[in-house]
Design an enzyme around this catalytic site. Structure first.
Site, PDB file in Angstrom:
ATOM      1  N   HIS A 115       8.833 -12.920 -14.571  1.00 27.42           N
ATOM      2  CA  HIS A 115       8.844 -14.230 -13.926  1.00 27.42           C
ATOM      3  C   HIS A 115       9.667 -15.246 -14.718  1.00 27.42           C
ATOM      4  O   HIS A 115      10.342 -16.110 -14.159  1.00 27.42           O
ATOM      5  CB  HIS A 115       7.394 -14.713 -13.757  1.00 27.42           C
ATOM      6  CG  HIS A 115       7.252 -16.033 -13.048  1.00 27.42           C
ATOM      7  ND1 HIS A 115       7.767 -16.256 -11.781  1.00 27.42           N
ATOM      8  CD2 HIS A 115       6.662 -17.186 -13.412  1.00 27.42           C
ATOM      9  CE1 HIS A 115       7.493 -17.499 -11.414  1.00 27.42           C
ATOM     10  NE2 HIS A 115       6.825 -18.083 -12.379  1.00 27.42           N
ATOM     11  N   ALA A 127      13.692 -18.597  -4.718  1.00 26.02           N
ATOM     12  CA  ALA A 127      14.322 -17.699  -5.693  1.00 26.02           C
ATOM     13  C   ALA A 127      14.101 -16.292  -5.159  1.00 26.02           C
ATOM     14  O   ALA A 127      13.024 -16.000  -4.629  1.00 26.02           O
ATOM     15  CB  ALA A 127      13.680 -17.859  -7.056  1.00 26.02           C
ATOM     16  N   MET A 182       9.076 -13.588  -1.807  1.00 28.95           N
ATOM     17  CA  MET A 182       7.656 -13.626  -1.416  1.00 28.95           C
ATOM     18  C   MET A 182       7.318 -14.884  -0.625  1.00 28.95           C
ATOM     19  O   MET A 182       6.178 -15.355  -0.654  1.00 28.95           O
ATOM     20  CB  MET A 182       6.783 -13.536  -2.674  1.00 28.95           C
ATOM     21  CG  MET A 182       7.101 -12.340  -3.554  1.00 28.95           C
ATOM     22  SD  MET A 182       6.171 -12.361  -5.080  1.00 28.95           S
ATOM     23  CE  MET A 182       7.050 -11.111  -6.044  1.00 28.95           C
ATOM     24  N   SER A 183       8.311 -15.434   0.058  1.00 27.12           N
ATOM     25  CA  SER A 183       8.048 -16.688   0.784  1.00 27.12           C
ATOM     26  C   SER A 183       9.016 -16.815   1.957  1.00 27.12           C
ATOM     27  O   SER A 183       9.666 -15.852   2.351  1.00 27.12           O
ATOM     28  CB  SER A 183       8.236 -17.892  -0.154  1.00 27.12           C
ATOM     29  OG  SER A 183       9.609 -18.019  -0.500  1.00 27.12           O
ATOM     30  N   ASN A 227      17.689 -12.655  -9.904  1.00 23.77           N
ATOM     31  CA  ASN A 227      17.764 -11.368 -10.629  1.00 23.77           C
ATOM     32  C   ASN A 227      18.255 -10.312  -9.656  1.00 23.77           C
ATOM     33  O   ASN A 227      18.162 -10.489  -8.445  1.00 23.77           O
ATOM     34  CB  ASN A 227      16.366 -10.972 -11.142  1.00 23.77           C
ATOM     35  CG  ASN A 227      15.340 -10.933 -10.007  1.00 23.77           C
ATOM     36  OD1 ASN A 227      14.815 -11.970  -9.603  1.00 23.77           O
ATOM     37  ND2 ASN A 227      15.090  -9.766  -9.485  1.00 23.77           N
ATOM     38  N   TYR A 276       0.294 -14.508  -1.509  1.00 22.35           N
ATOM     39  CA  TYR A 276      -0.326 -13.691  -2.572  1.00 22.35           C
ATOM     40  C   TYR A 276      -1.336 -14.463  -3.400  1.00 22.35           C
ATOM     41  O   TYR A 276      -2.096 -13.884  -4.165  1.00 22.35           O
ATOM     42  CB  TYR A 276       0.743 -13.051  -3.478  1.00 22.35           C
ATOM     43  CG  TYR A 276       1.608 -14.023  -4.248  1.00 22.35           C
ATOM     44  CD1 TYR A 276       1.119 -14.789  -5.301  1.00 22.35           C
ATOM     45  CD2 TYR A 276       2.961 -14.173  -3.918  1.00 22.35           C
ATOM     46  CE1 TYR A 276       1.912 -15.668  -6.000  1.00 22.35           C
ATOM     47  CE2 TYR A 276       3.768 -15.054  -4.614  1.00 22.35           C
ATOM     48  CZ  TYR A 276       3.239 -15.802  -5.645  1.00 22.35           C
ATOM     49  OH  TYR A 276       4.033 -16.679  -6.323  1.00 22.35           O
ATOM     50  N   GLU A 277      -1.341 -15.793  -3.261  1.00 21.09           N
ATOM     51  CA  GLU A 277      -2.347 -16.572  -3.995  1.00 21.09           C
ATOM     52  C   GLU A 277      -3.712 -16.485  -3.316  1.00 21.09           C
ATOM     53  O   GLU A 277      -4.697 -16.981  -3.846  1.00 21.09           O
ATOM     54  CB  GLU A 277      -1.887 -18.025  -4.118  1.00 21.09           C
ATOM     55  CG  GLU A 277      -0.644 -18.162  -4.982  1.00 21.09           C
ATOM     56  CD  GLU A 277      -0.119 -19.585  -5.030  1.00 21.09           C
ATOM     57  OE1 GLU A 277      -0.736 -20.409  -5.713  1.00 21.09           O
ATOM     58  OE2 GLU A 277       0.890 -19.865  -4.357  1.00 21.09           O
ATOM     59  N   HIS A 289       1.832 -19.560  -1.781  1.00 18.12           N
ATOM     60  CA  HIS A 289       2.221 -18.230  -1.317  1.00 18.12           C
ATOM     61  C   HIS A 289       1.012 -17.470  -0.795  1.00 18.12           C
ATOM     62  O   HIS A 289      -0.116 -17.680  -1.236  1.00 18.12           O
ATOM     63  CB  HIS A 289       2.854 -17.434  -2.470  1.00 18.12           C
ATOM     64  CG  HIS A 289       4.083 -18.072  -3.048  1.00 18.12           C
ATOM     65  ND1 HIS A 289       4.019 -19.100  -3.953  1.00 18.12           N
ATOM     66  CD2 HIS A 289       5.399 -17.834  -2.816  1.00 18.12           C
ATOM     67  CE1 HIS A 289       5.250 -19.469  -4.268  1.00 18.12           C
ATOM     68  NE2 HIS A 289       6.109 -18.721  -3.595  1.00 18.12           N
ATOM     69  N   HIS A 317       5.566 -23.861 -10.244  1.00 18.85           N
ATOM     70  CA  HIS A 317       5.471 -24.216  -8.824  1.00 18.85           C
ATOM     71  C   HIS A 317       4.729 -25.550  -8.646  1.00 18.85           C
ATOM     72  O   HIS A 317       3.989 -25.704  -7.674  1.00 18.85           O
ATOM     73  CB  HIS A 317       4.714 -23.135  -8.041  1.00 18.85           C
ATOM     74  CG  HIS A 317       5.448 -21.845  -7.879  1.00 18.85           C
ATOM     75  ND1 HIS A 317       5.870 -21.354  -6.673  1.00 18.85           N
ATOM     76  CD2 HIS A 317       5.842 -20.934  -8.795  1.00 18.85           C
ATOM     77  CE1 HIS A 317       6.478 -20.196  -6.852  1.00 18.85           C
ATOM     78  NE2 HIS A 317       6.472 -19.922  -8.132  1.00 18.85           N
ATOM     79  N   SER A 338      10.683 -21.789  -6.308  1.00 20.84           N
ATOM     80  CA  SER A 338      10.522 -21.524  -7.744  1.00 20.84           C
ATOM     81  C   SER A 338      11.693 -21.986  -8.590  1.00 20.84           C
ATOM     82  O   SER A 338      12.812 -21.499  -8.401  1.00 20.84           O
ATOM     83  CB  SER A 338      10.505 -20.004  -7.953  1.00 20.84           C
ATOM     84  OG  SER A 338       9.265 -19.531  -8.143  1.00 20.84           O
TER      85      SER A 338
HETATM   86  N1  HPA Z   1      11.455  -9.597  -5.849  1.00 24.69           N
HETATM   87  C1  HPA Z   1      10.612 -10.373  -5.147  1.00 24.69           C
HETATM   88  N2  HPA Z   1      10.546 -11.684  -5.272  1.00 24.69           N
HETATM   89  C2  HPA Z   1      11.381 -12.267  -6.137  1.00 24.69           C
HETATM   90  C3  HPA Z   1      12.282 -11.526  -6.906  1.00 24.69           C
HETATM   91  C4  HPA Z   1      12.326 -10.122  -6.758  1.00 24.69           C
HETATM   92  O1  HPA Z   1      13.108  -9.387  -7.400  1.00 24.69           O
HETATM   93  N3  HPA Z   1      12.967 -12.428  -7.668  1.00 24.69           N
HETATM   94  C5  HPA Z   1      12.487 -13.649  -7.358  1.00 24.69           C
HETATM   95  N4  HPA Z   1      11.525 -13.564  -6.430  1.00 24.69           N
END
Ligand code: HPA
Length: 281
Positions: A251, A117, A215-216, A239, A89-90, A87, A65, A34
């Site tokens: 996001h 990320a 998530m990856s 973050n 989740y998609e 991903h 993406h 990402s």
């Molecule tokens: N949590 C999960 N996935 C993420 C995050 C997060 O805080 N930041 C970027 N991808």
């Protein structure tokens, strides 16, 4: 010969489609997460193939993406680069999520460089930091090796005691030192997403030794380890995880932090790949 499993057939079919477009033997396979696609501008491009042009290939549905393969050279190092990934989740199966990595392994890439990320859990991390992945936690997502085990892919019960290759870790650390880029290290945990974590979940993950969450990446590392690839990974801490900064997560913020880390991320990845290119794997 035994009948191919469905997954083997999909990998072989995709490989054929790629080979129709390009003759290319990558030394390094690189997955850009990402907001980190900017690295691709460093490559002298031989061929680009949008995922949508490969029949049956999973295509990303998420903003930021943009999905394509870029086959190109960094100096003289041949790199198969995925600009964007799909991903779990998609709604794709784990086999589809891991298909691109398996295709790059079959193209001949011995090294897999994973990037993402991620949310930072380690109290000493800040948004914009880069973290080298030393190990991972996979137990919150389905294992991508569930199902029939094609012997052509790897062994049934794969060893996971050193997934992130130590020589590649040394290269990353040395490159960061030479370029004076601060590089954190830690454990990455993959969750399914797409919702971000709750503060209670973050406390749980921290108690498990997690430094960064996303998530990856982990399932791709499992499939690549199964295939015998040498693996390394970098998380861009976009973050602080839920409950740590007092602000809700979004996001857009994740993408902006990745953008602001882009320069050092690009320099580190480029420097490390050049060094990887000098060695035999
Ligand atoms: N949590 C999960 N996935 C993420 C995050 C997060 O805080 N930041 C970027 N991808």
């Amino acid at each position: 010969m035994d009948k191919l499993t469905e997954v083997e057939k999909k990998v072989s079919d995709t490989l054929l489609l790629v080979k129709k477009r390009v003759t290319f033997s990558p030394k390094v396979a690189l997955v850009l997460g990402s907001g980190l696609g900017c690295f691709a501008d460093q490559l002298r491009i031989a061929e680009e193939i949008p995922y949508a042009e490969l029949e049956g290939f999973p295509t990303s549905t998420v903003a930021g993406h943009a999905g394509k393969f870029i086959f190109g050279y960094l100096d003289d190092v041949p790199v198969a680069c995925m600009k964007g990934r799909v991903h779990y989740y998609e709604g794709y199966s784990m086999n589809d999520v891991c298909l691109p990595v398996r295709v790059m392994a079959r193209m001949g890439a011995k090294v897999l460089f994973l990037t993402n990320a991620a949310g930072g859990l380690n109290e000493s991390f800040q948004a914009g930091d880069l973290m080298m992945i030393r190990d991972h936690v996979s137990i919150f997502v389905p294992n991508p090796l569930i199902g029939p085990n094609p012997e052509s892919f790897g062994t049934r019960f794969s060893d996971m005691s050193q997934v992130y290759n130590l020589e590649l870790q040394e290269i990353l650390k040395n490159t960061a030192r030479e370029l004076e880029i601060p590089l954190r290290e830690g454990v990455y945990t993959q969750l399914t997403g797409p919702s971000y974590e709750s503060p209670a979940e973050i406390r749980l993950l921290r108690s498990l030794g997690t430094d960064a969450v996303g998530m990856s990446t982990v399932v791709e590392a499992i499939a690549a380890n199964h295939a015998g690839m040498k693996i390394c990974g970098i998380s861009c801490i976009s973050n602080l995880a839920a409950g740590m900064s007092g602000k809700p997560l979004n996001h857009k913020e994740v993408q902006e932090a990745a953008d602001s880390a882009a320069k050092k991320f690009t320099a580190l990845v480029a420097g490390a790949i050049k060094e990887m290119g000098r060695r035999d794997w």
